[in-house]
Design an enzyme around this catalytic site. Structure first.
Site, short mmCIF file in Angstrom:
data_model
loop_
_atom_site.label_atom_id
_atom_site.label_comp_id
_atom_site.label_asym_id
_atom_site.label_seq_id
_atom_site.Cartn_x
_atom_site.Cartn_y
_atom_site.Cartn_z
N LYS A 1 36.30 41.66 36.02
CA LYS A 1 36.04 43.09 35.50
C LYS A 1 37.23 43.75 35.15
O LYS A 1 36.87 44.01 34.17
CB LYS A 1 35.76 43.84 36.81
CG LYS A 1 33.96 43.55 37.69
CD LYS A 1 33.48 44.33 38.10
CE LYS A 1 34.65 44.55 39.50
NZ LYS A 1 34.90 42.87 40.55
N ARG B 1 29.47 51.41 42.31
CA ARG B 1 29.05 50.18 43.37
C ARG B 1 28.21 50.85 44.02
O ARG B 1 28.16 49.66 44.72
CB ARG B 1 30.67 50.34 43.66
CG ARG B 1 31.22 48.58 43.93
CD ARG B 1 33.23 49.36 45.03
NE ARG B 1 33.38 48.19 44.73
CZ ARG B 1 34.31 47.57 44.14
NH1 ARG B 1 34.66 48.39 43.26
NH2 ARG B 1 35.18 47.09 44.31
N ARG C 1 45.56 35.91 41.93
CA ARG C 1 45.16 36.48 41.71
C ARG C 1 46.67 37.16 41.90
O ARG C 1 47.45 37.16 42.66
CB ARG C 1 44.85 37.43 41.81
CG ARG C 1 44.85 39.05 40.75
CD ARG C 1 43.40 39.93 40.54
NE ARG C 1 42.72 40.46 42.18
CZ ARG C 1 41.93 40.75 42.06
NH1 ARG C 1 41.52 41.26 41.25
NH2 ARG C 1 41.40 40.86 43.39
N ARG D 1 47.75 41.40 45.80
CA ARG D 1 46.86 42.57 46.54
C ARG D 1 47.10 42.77 47.86
O ARG D 1 46.15 41.21 48.08
CB ARG D 1 45.98 42.86 46.00
CG ARG D 1 45.94 43.73 44.84
CD ARG D 1 44.69 43.99 44.01
NE ARG D 1 43.61 43.83 44.47
CZ ARG D 1 42.22 44.22 44.32
NH1 ARG D 1 41.89 44.24 42.93
NH2 ARG D 1 40.97 44.06 44.61
N ARG E 1 34.38 41.31 51.12
CA ARG E 1 34.87 41.51 49.74
C ARG E 1 33.25 41.57 49.51
O ARG E 1 32.40 41.65 48.67
CB ARG E 1 35.33 41.70 49.18
CG ARG E 1 36.51 42.84 49.56
CD ARG E 1 37.69 42.56 48.57
NE ARG E 1 38.09 42.46 47.35
CZ ARG E 1 39.02 41.62 46.56
NH1 ARG E 1 40.20 41.47 46.99
NH2 ARG E 1 38.90 42.35 45.12
P1 AP5 Z 1 40.03 40.24 37.94
O1 AP5 Z 1 39.98 40.16 36.59
O2 AP5 Z 1 41.23 40.53 38.19
O3 AP5 Z 1 38.93 41.46 38.44
P2 AP5 Z 1 37.86 42.02 39.24
O4 AP5 Z 1 36.43 41.10 38.88
O5 AP5 Z 1 38.32 42.74 38.51
O6 AP5 Z 1 38.21 41.76 40.45
P3 AP5 Z 1 38.71 42.96 41.82
O7 AP5 Z 1 38.92 42.17 43.03
O8 AP5 Z 1 39.88 43.70 40.92
O9 AP5 Z 1 37.11 43.51 41.74
P4 AP5 Z 1 36.90 44.43 43.05
O10 AP5 Z 1 35.99 44.94 42.53
O11 AP5 Z 1 36.94 43.78 44.34
O12 AP5 Z 1 38.38 45.39 43.07
P5 AP5 Z 1 38.59 47.13 43.32
O13 AP5 Z 1 39.81 47.39 42.89
O14 AP5 Z 1 37.19 47.75 41.89
O15 AP5 Z 1 39.67 38.69 38.01
C1 AP5 Z 1 40.23 38.22 38.97
C2 AP5 Z 1 41.40 37.16 38.69
O16 AP5 Z 1 41.03 36.21 38.34
C3 AP5 Z 1 42.93 37.64 38.27
O17 AP5 Z 1 43.88 36.27 38.72
C4 AP5 Z 1 42.95 36.83 36.92
O18 AP5 Z 1 43.30 36.78 36.61
C5 AP5 Z 1 41.32 35.76 37.10
N1 AP5 Z 1 40.25 35.43 35.68
C6 AP5 Z 1 39.53 36.59 35.45
N2 AP5 Z 1 38.98 36.04 34.37
C7 AP5 Z 1 39.24 34.72 34.16
C8 AP5 Z 1 38.73 33.87 33.86
N3 AP5 Z 1 37.81 33.45 32.76
N4 AP5 Z 1 38.53 32.05 34.18
C9 AP5 Z 1 39.98 32.22 34.82
N5 AP5 Z 1 40.21 33.01 35.49
C10 AP5 Z 1 39.62 34.71 35.21
O19 AP5 Z 1 38.44 47.95 44.62
C11 AP5 Z 1 39.17 47.21 45.42
C12 AP5 Z 1 38.47 48.33 46.16
O20 AP5 Z 1 38.53 49.73 46.32
C13 AP5 Z 1 37.04 47.60 47.05
O21 AP5 Z 1 37.16 47.14 47.94
C14 AP5 Z 1 37.12 49.65 47.75
O22 AP5 Z 1 37.65 49.52 48.91
C15 AP5 Z 1 37.58 50.28 46.79
N6 AP5 Z 1 36.83 50.85 45.91
C16 AP5 Z 1 37.36 50.44 44.28
N7 AP5 Z 1 35.90 51.06 43.77
C17 AP5 Z 1 34.76 51.87 44.69
C18 AP5 Z 1 33.56 53.05 44.04
N8 AP5 Z 1 33.33 52.55 43.09
N9 AP5 Z 1 33.07 52.63 45.47
C19 AP5 Z 1 33.62 52.89 47.06
N10 AP5 Z 1 34.64 51.64 46.98
C20 AP5 Z 1 35.62 51.47 46.16
MG MG Z 2 39.67 45.23 39.16
#
Ligand code: AP5
Ligand code: MG
Length: 214
Positions: free
Chosen positions: A13, A88, A127, A160, A171
């Site tokens: 994402k 989410r 990552r 992270r 997660r």
């Molecule tokens: P990346 O692009 O980093 O993936 P992502 O989908 O952004 O993954 P996140 O871990 O950031 O998502 P998340 O939803 O768990 O975390 P968030 O920060 O939102 O890609 C992942 C890896 O793959 C990277 O190394 C990348 O280089 C690689 N990659 C990408 N595309 C690729 C491809 N096509 N092929 C190969 N490799 C690839 O949230 C973190 C925490 O915050 C949550 O757990 C929660 O506690 C809290 N939080 C955030 N938002 C909310 C909300 N709205 N409500 C409640 N809690 C929340």
């Molecule tokens: Mg992310």
């Protein structure tokens, strides 16, 4: 253009949202990045969010919804935005729909990046994220030009806290239980678009651009 990125943790994402934001000149709004910045700065919000995030759970809706609804009123968001990590939960989606409806607006597309769980576990350990600008890399798939340093701003890259295998498992469970239902929610709203997230990141991006139109 008002967009939502859907998909499991690690689906890509953030990676795609950054490319979309650059191409369409709209802000990338990531609730995860906002919380991590608050944790780094030691704010009250950061302290509240940290325990939930470290355990791989969700931060409570009441700490997230007002924050995002307010962020959408900023000047830079007047021509649209790409939301990453929000909504989410169903209550978050309903709150967003309502806040937009009050302004006579709606989401243009909710893009679901589909990646099976087994691919996710492999991705997360590799990552690396920039401490300063949030850009993400993968030590094998998408390596930075200089090891440990961000291509964009030169700051350090870190693993992270919530990318440990045990936390990633939590997660994913939380995702299936609370976030996956949003796929049906946005399907019912008629704005769901699905892309295969297992292919090369540039191919994922091309598929998204095709959907959105150049
Ligand atoms: P990346 O692009 O980093 O993936 P992502 O989908 O952004 O993954 P996140 O871990 O950031 O998502 P998340 O939803 O768990 O975390 P968030 O920060 O939102 O890609 C992942 C890896 O793959 C990277 O190394 C990348 O280089 C690689 N990659 C990408 N595309 C690729 C491809 N096509 N092929 C190969 N490799 C690839 O949230 C973190 C925490 O915050 C949550 O757990 C929660 O506690 C809290 N939080 C955030 N938002 C909310 C909300 N709205 N409500 C409640 N809690 C929340
Ligand atoms: Mg992310």
């Amino acid at each position: 253009m008002k967009l939502i990125m859907l998909g499991a943790p690690g689906a890509g994402k953030g990676t795609q949202a950054k490319l979309i934001a650059d191409k369409y000149q709209i802000p990338h709004i990531s609730t995860g990045d906002i919380f991590r910045a608050n944790i780094k700065d030691g704010t009250e919000l950061g302290m509240k969010a940290k325990s939930y995030m470290d355990a791989g759970g969700l931060v409570p809706d009441e700490l997230v919804i007002d924050l995002v609804v307010d962020r959408l009123t900023w000047e830079d968001a007047k021509n649209g935005y790409v939301l990453d990590g929000f909504p989410r939960t169903i209550p978050q989606a309903e709150a967003l729909t309502k806040a937009l409806a009050e302004k006579g607006e709606k989401i243009d597309a909710a893009i679901d990046i589909d990646v099976p769980d087994e691919n996710i576990i492999n991705r997360m350990g590799g990552r690396r994220a920039c401490v300063a600008c949030g850009a993400t890399y993968h030590i094998v798939n998408i390596p930075p030009k200089v090891e440990g340093k961000c291509d964009k701003c030169g700051a350090d890259l870190i693993l992270r806290d919530d990318d440990k295998p045990e936390t990633v498992k939590n997660r994913l469970e939380v995702y299936h239980e609370q976030t996956q239902p949003l796929i049906d929610y946005y399907k019912a709203e008629g704005v769901l678009k699905e892309v295969d997230g297992t292919v090369d990141m540039n191919d994922v991006f091309n598929a998204i651009v095709q959907i959105l139109g150049a």
